[in-house]
Design a protein around this motif. Structure first.
Motif, mmCIF file in Angstrom:
data_model
loop_
_atom_site.group_PDB
_atom_site.id
_atom_site.type_symbol
_atom_site.label_atom_id
_atom_site.label_comp_id
_atom_site.label_asym_id
_atom_site.label_seq_id
_atom_site.Cartn_x
_atom_site.Cartn_y
_atom_site.Cartn_z
ATOM 1 N N ASP A 1 39.921 23.577 30.183
ATOM 2 C CA ASP A 1 39.935 22.998 31.533
ATOM 3 C C ASP A 1 40.829 23.819 32.464
ATOM 4 O O ASP A 1 40.619 23.852 33.683
ATOM 5 C CB ASP A 1 40.402 21.534 31.497
ATOM 6 C CG ASP A 1 39.463 20.681 30.655
ATOM 7 O OD1 ASP A 1 38.461 21.222 30.161
ATOM 8 O OD2 ASP A 1 39.739 19.480 30.481
ATOM 9 N N ALA B 1 35.749 4.847 25.444
ATOM 10 C CA ALA B 1 34.456 5.354 25.908
ATOM 11 C C ALA B 1 33.951 6.505 25.049
ATOM 12 O O ALA B 1 34.725 7.369 24.651
ATOM 13 C CB ALA B 1 34.597 5.835 27.346
ATOM 14 N N ASP B 2 32.667 6.510 24.755
ATOM 15 C CA ASP B 2 32.068 7.712 24.175
ATOM 16 C C ASP B 2 31.643 8.623 25.326
ATOM 17 O O ASP B 2 31.990 8.376 26.480
ATOM 18 C CB ASP B 2 30.924 7.376 23.200
ATOM 19 C CG ASP B 2 29.653 6.874 23.877
ATOM 20 O OD1 ASP B 2 29.641 6.732 25.117
ATOM 21 O OD2 ASP B 2 28.677 6.617 23.158
ATOM 22 N N LEU C 1 32.938 9.205 35.179
ATOM 23 C CA LEU C 1 33.286 10.412 35.945
ATOM 24 C C LEU C 1 32.261 10.668 37.044
ATOM 25 O O LEU C 1 32.611 11.078 38.149
ATOM 26 C CB LEU C 1 33.387 11.628 35.012
ATOM 27 C CG LEU C 1 34.588 11.639 34.058
ATOM 28 C CD1 LEU C 1 34.467 12.779 33.046
ATOM 29 C CD2 LEU C 1 35.900 11.783 34.840
ATOM 30 N N CYS D 1 33.775 22.055 34.667
ATOM 31 C CA CYS D 1 34.336 21.383 33.491
ATOM 32 C C CYS D 1 34.741 22.456 32.499
ATOM 33 O O CYS D 1 34.237 23.578 32.554
ATOM 34 C CB CYS D 1 33.279 20.527 32.792
ATOM 35 S SG CYS D 1 32.798 19.052 33.670
ATOM 36 N N GLY D 2 35.613 22.084 31.546
ATOM 37 C CA GLY D 2 35.808 22.961 30.409
ATOM 38 C C GLY D 2 34.561 22.873 29.540
ATOM 39 O O GLY D 2 33.797 21.913 29.640
ATOM 40 N N ARG D 3 34.370 23.858 28.681
ATOM 41 C CA ARG D 3 33.225 23.771 27.779
ATOM 42 C C ARG D 3 33.397 22.579 26.855
ATOM 43 O O ARG D 3 32.497 21.785 26.663
ATOM 44 C CB ARG D 3 33.114 25.052 26.932
ATOM 45 C CG ARG D 3 31.955 25.053 25.937
ATOM 46 C CD ARG D 3 32.068 26.234 24.989
ATOM 47 N NE ARG D 3 33.353 26.218 24.292
ATOM 48 C CZ ARG D 3 33.531 25.799 23.046
ATOM 49 N NH1 ARG D 3 32.516 25.396 22.335
ATOM 50 N NH2 ARG D 3 34.734 25.801 22.493
ATOM 51 N N GLN D 4 34.593 22.434 26.301
ATOM 52 C CA GLN D 4 34.813 21.436 25.256
ATOM 53 C C GLN D 4 36.260 20.994 25.241
ATOM 54 O O GLN D 4 37.154 21.780 25.517
ATOM 55 C CB GLN D 4 34.426 22.083 23.913
ATOM 56 C CG GLN D 4 34.535 21.194 22.716
ATOM 57 C CD GLN D 4 33.804 21.793 21.508
ATOM 58 O OE1 GLN D 4 32.794 22.462 21.649
ATOM 59 N NE2 GLN D 4 34.323 21.557 20.327
ATOM 60 N N THR E 1 33.250 17.433 21.539
ATOM 61 C CA THR E 1 31.796 17.279 21.613
ATOM 62 C C THR E 1 31.105 18.264 22.561
ATOM 63 O O THR E 1 29.936 18.577 22.364
ATOM 64 C CB THR E 1 31.386 15.859 22.064
ATOM 65 O OG1 THR E 1 31.754 15.674 23.420
ATOM 66 C CG2 THR E 1 31.998 14.782 21.191
ATOM 67 N N VAL F 1 30.335 16.064 27.675
ATOM 68 C CA VAL F 1 30.627 15.382 28.934
ATOM 69 C C VAL F 1 30.082 16.150 30.145
ATOM 70 O O VAL F 1 29.465 15.557 31.038
ATOM 71 C CB VAL F 1 32.140 15.104 29.075
ATOM 72 C CG1 VAL F 1 32.493 14.621 30.479
ATOM 73 C CG2 VAL F 1 32.577 14.066 28.042
ATOM 74 N N GLY F 2 30.265 17.468 30.167
ATOM 75 C CA GLY F 2 29.784 18.262 31.308
ATOM 76 C C GLY F 2 28.286 18.059 31.555
ATOM 77 O O GLY F 2 27.878 17.585 32.627
ATOM 78 N N THR G 1 25.718 12.158 18.769
ATOM 79 C CA THR G 1 26.866 12.597 17.980
ATOM 80 C C THR G 1 26.829 14.116 17.887
ATOM 81 O O THR G 1 25.781 14.699 17.646
ATOM 82 C CB THR G 1 26.835 11.954 16.591
ATOM 83 O OG1 THR G 1 26.794 10.542 16.759
ATOM 84 C CG2 THR G 1 28.073 12.325 15.801
ATOM 85 N N ILE H 1 40.040 15.326 11.210
ATOM 86 C CA ILE H 1 39.458 14.086 10.730
ATOM 87 C C ILE H 1 37.946 14.237 10.616
ATOM 88 O O ILE H 1 37.345 15.089 11.258
ATOM 89 C CB ILE H 1 39.787 12.875 11.632
ATOM 90 C CG1 ILE H 1 39.156 13.036 13.011
ATOM 91 C CG2 ILE H 1 41.263 12.681 11.798
ATOM 92 C CD1 ILE H 1 39.457 11.843 13.892
#
Ligand SMILES: Cc1cc2nc3c(=O)[nH]c(=O)nc-3n(C[C@H](O)[C@H](O)[C@H](O)COP(=O)(O)OP(=O)(O)OC[C@H]3O[C@@H](n4cnc5c(N)ncnc54)[C@H](O)[C@@H]3O)c2cc1C
Ligand SMILES: Cc1cc2nc3c(=O)[nH]c(=O)nc-3n(C[C@H](O)[C@H](O)[C@H](O)COP(=O)(O)OP(=O)(O)OC[C@H]3O[C@@H](n4cnc5c(N)ncnc54)[C@H](O)[C@@H]3O)c2cc1C
Lengths: 324, 341
Positions: free
Chosen positions: A69, A123-124, A132, A147-150, A156, A159-160, B121, B156
């Protein structure tokens, strides 16, 4: 003679017109929004963080600005420096996440905003990106979202793209460099492990930025002084402790507002949103089980580092068809 | 009431008419899951002039191929591919959709999940079928997809389910599932689908794209000899290369070795490198940081060589050699050469 003057006039007019066109093309400025996340520094997981029971003591990890980020923020700041415009930084998280917003101000962000509410918790990526997206809508005008990549905790990289889909705008993931911004179009180089791509896209669009994109600038000393008091209301008691001369939290509020140092805080109620789509309740994924990675002692054999020891090992590997 | 179909869809990735391994790996995993669910495996194949690939997908485990051909699908782009995938999901409502966690898959899957309003996922390393009780409603959901993935920097392992949304979507890390041998006697159907695009699907243009072939084939190698920060020089690293050659294997590395310039990044094993599971993995001068182990601890047999008897790598090793690699490597090479005689 008269004609000559006319000609000169028309030439200079022409130059003027050209100049205006040139200026217009280059005074096009761009409004950027950067989405940043505060994360536990999962690179620091060591013995003290893993408990004997095999669980993790997350609070033992320092909270940091998600590394990619910072690359996203840097890319937005450079675009602003080159083309003009503004940079607004949004984060969703607990009140402590105000820290990454101050870090953004120290680096050159124009505006920041914290999204915080218990209702956002758990939140997932679907629920996160929905919240957002609503915050971006509230900011309103934008040409680019970075956004950052990850993120290094959830890991995951979802989000982006999900924010982009919810805003119905295109996305450019794995962005490494903005090659050109012109009018309402952007040309970007994308970087993969095994190659690269150059794409051209209409604005507005969302970029996710990789770590190889740039070397993020450090906080500027001048801005650190300028923004040192920037705070959210939840931090006023602490400010008062450090600066008793303010006398009361109200006075702090008054001062921060006057100097434009009050960090805006938005809760779920401030965003025009469907509460069934936020937080744990708005998350289609559910965690069934968490296992902490503890080293499993493999059934192991000690081999002596001697010619005999090694020879016996090779023989065993061949006998068991592991090699040969 | 018609029973919910339990079909498993696999998104097939191809570039220039060549199938990416990850799709084939997922077909084979899909077959296994379809056996448990008593359902079918469908392959979703998009591209331009790619019909020839359909047969190979059937040989690798597909019962049904959805073939979508269009000039606009020649090079992967997010929006046209999202349009096609989301439209087909709406039409057929599969039970599960699996996508490779490659740059393409990780660009496409979140977009599709968002368009379809379903959970996703990320970057799974294992998939199983199992039951799950939603505690709040005290409701039992049978035969869900357990989506098992590392997170928190590999510290994890989370098992995640999508009890309420269909398809259950997951991206799956490349190289962790084993692709099966092609079975040329397998039969299946091919169904074509004509996409309907909108103008707005084409706001992005690819001006140039250059992909390199992977020159290092860590994933397929039966033996990997890997070096780390404990390798003191290029000469020492060459010993590892010699041993790998003798064993018919590849050379791997930890990030410390890559950062030290001993070998290129394509050889890196671990969380940000390749995930491998060879018959034999030799770790020489590698401490065994969690990010490294995440990419190799499923290897069949592990030999670790390290001067530090307490190095964490020994805890996953089957053969522990406490010693200097500069001495041990030549011994291994010599013993192997003698055996080959
Ligand atoms: C162990 C574990 C496993 C998980 N697995 C999944 C899963 O498989 N699927 C799933 O849907 N959710 C999952 N989650 C939940 C997920 O971590 C959260 O939804 C999280 O808020 C966002 O995901 P991320 O951390 O992966 O971010 P990423 O998608 O990796 O973040 C990408 C970028 O989005 C922006 N961004 C992300 N979060 C924020 C924020 N809060 N504020 C501002 N910008 C932000 C940043 O620019 C960031 O660089 C998991 C959580 C845990 C703890
Ligand atoms: C987000 C993130 C992602 C990462 N991804 C990866 C990844 O994909 N892959 C990866 O490998 N790392 C990764 N890392 C880095 C990882 O944390 C470790 O830093 C790295 O694996 C260390 O490499 P090493 O064990 O080879 O080197 P070192 O930590 O330097 O260890 C060297 C080892 O060699 C031993 N040694 C020294 N001399 C000798 C000798 N003469 N003979 C035998 N043994 C000797 C030492 O005892 C020591 O155990 C990642 C880190 C982060 C934060």
């Amino acid at each position: 003679m008269k004609r000559g003057r006319n000609k000169r006039l028309s030439t200079s007019l022409n130059i003027l017109v050209q100049a205006v066109i040139f200026l217009e093309a280059h005074t096009m400025s761009y409004h950027s929004i950067v989405l940043v996340k505060q994360v536990p520094d999962t690179r620091q997981v060591s013995g003290d963080v893993m408990t004997n029971a095999g669980t993790m003591n997350r609070s033992a990890l320092p909270a940091i600005f998600n590394p990619e980020d910072l690359n996203a923020l840097e890319m937005a700041l450079r675009a602003k420096e080159r083309y003009g415009g503004t940079v607004t930084v949004i984060t969703m998280g607990p009140p402590q996440a105000a820290e990454v917003l101050r870090e953004s101000l120290y680096r050159g962000a124009d505006k920041v905003c914290l999204l915080t509410d218990r209702k956002f918790a758990g939140a997932d990526t679907q629920a996160t990106s929905y919240s957002l997206m609503k915050a971006v809508e509230k900011v309103g005008q934008f040409d680019l979202i970075f956004c950052g990549r990850q993120a290094i905790d959830g890991d995951t990289a979802q989000v982006g793209p999900q924010v982009a889909e919810k805003l119905h705008i295109p996305q450019i993931t794995y962005s490494e460099q903005i090659i050109e911004l012109k009018d309402k179009e952007i040309v970007v180089q994308r970087a993969f492990d095994l190659g690269a791509e150059i794409v051209k896209c209409k604005l507005p669009c969302l970029l996710t930025v990789v770590g190889s994109a740039n070397q993020p600038r450090p906080a500027s000393v001048r801005k650190r002084i300028q923004y040192k008091l920037a705070a959210i209301p939840a931090e006023y008691p602490l400010l008062l402790e450090t600066w008793p001369e303010f006398e009361s939290e109200d006075k702090i509020e008054e001062y921060l507002e006057k100097c434009d140092l009050k960090i805006p805080v938005w809760t779920a109620d401030d965003l025009n949103l469907d509460t069934a789509r936020i937080g744990l309740a708005g998350s289609p994924t559910q965690v069934h089980k968490i296992n902490y990675v503890v080293l499993e002692a493999a059934e192991s054999k000690e081999i002596q580092p001697t010619p005999e020891g090694i020879q016996a090992l090779i023989e065993e590997l061949i006998r068991e068809y592991v090699v040969g | 009431m018609t029973k919910e179909n339990r079909n498993i869809w696999i998104f097939i990735e191809q570039e220039d008419g060549k199938l990416a391994d990850v799709g084939l790996e997922l077909l084979s995993k899909g077959r296994e899951l379809a056996g448990t669910l008593n359902s079918q495996v469908w392959a979703l194949l998009c591209g331009h002039k790619v019909a020839d690939l359909a047969r190979s997908l059937i040989h690798h485990g597909a019962d049904h191929v959805l073939l979508v051909e269009h000039p606009e699908l020649e090079i992967y782009r997010t929006l046209p591919y999202t349009r096609v995938t989301a439209d087909l999901i709406k039409k057929h409502q599969p039970y599960i959709l699996l996508v490779g966690a490659s740059p393409v898959g990780r660009d496409l899957a979140p977009r599709v999940a968002s368009a379809a309003g379903v959970g996703l996922t990320a970057d799974c390393t294992d998939l199983q079928i199992g039951d799950f009780t939603i505690k709040k409603e005290n409701r039992l959901c049978k035969d869900l997809l357990y989506q098992i993935r590392p997170a928190f920097g590999g510290n994890i392992i989370a098992t995640i389910v999508n009890p309420n949304t269909r398809p259950q979507m997951a991206t799956v890390r490349e190289g962790v599932m084993r692709k099966s041998q092609a079975d040329t006697s397998r039969k299946g159907e091919v169904e074509t689908f004509t996409p309907e695009f909108q103008e707005s699907d084409f706001v992005l243009q690819v001006l140039s794209r250059e992909m390199r072939e992977a020159t290092v084939h860590l994933k397929d190698s039966p033996v990997i000899v890997a070096g780390g920060g404990g390798v003191g020089s290029q000469d020492e690293f060459n010993l590892l290369c010699d041993l790998a050659n003798l064993m018919g294997g590849e050379v791997g590395a930890s990030r410390a070795a890559v950062d030290a310039g001993l070998i290129s990044r394509e050889h890196q094993v671990g969380q940000t490198g390749t995930t491998v599971r060879p018959r034999l993995y030799i770790a020489a001068g590698i401490s065994g940081a969690i990010q490294h182990r995440a990419g190799m601890d499923q290897s069949n047999k592990i030999i670790a060589i390290n001067t530090d008897p307490d190095a964490p790598i020994f805890q996953v090793a089957h053969y522990k050699i406490v010693g200097d690699l500069a001495e041990v490597m030549p011994l291994l090479i010599k013993a192997l050469r003698e055996k080959a005689k």
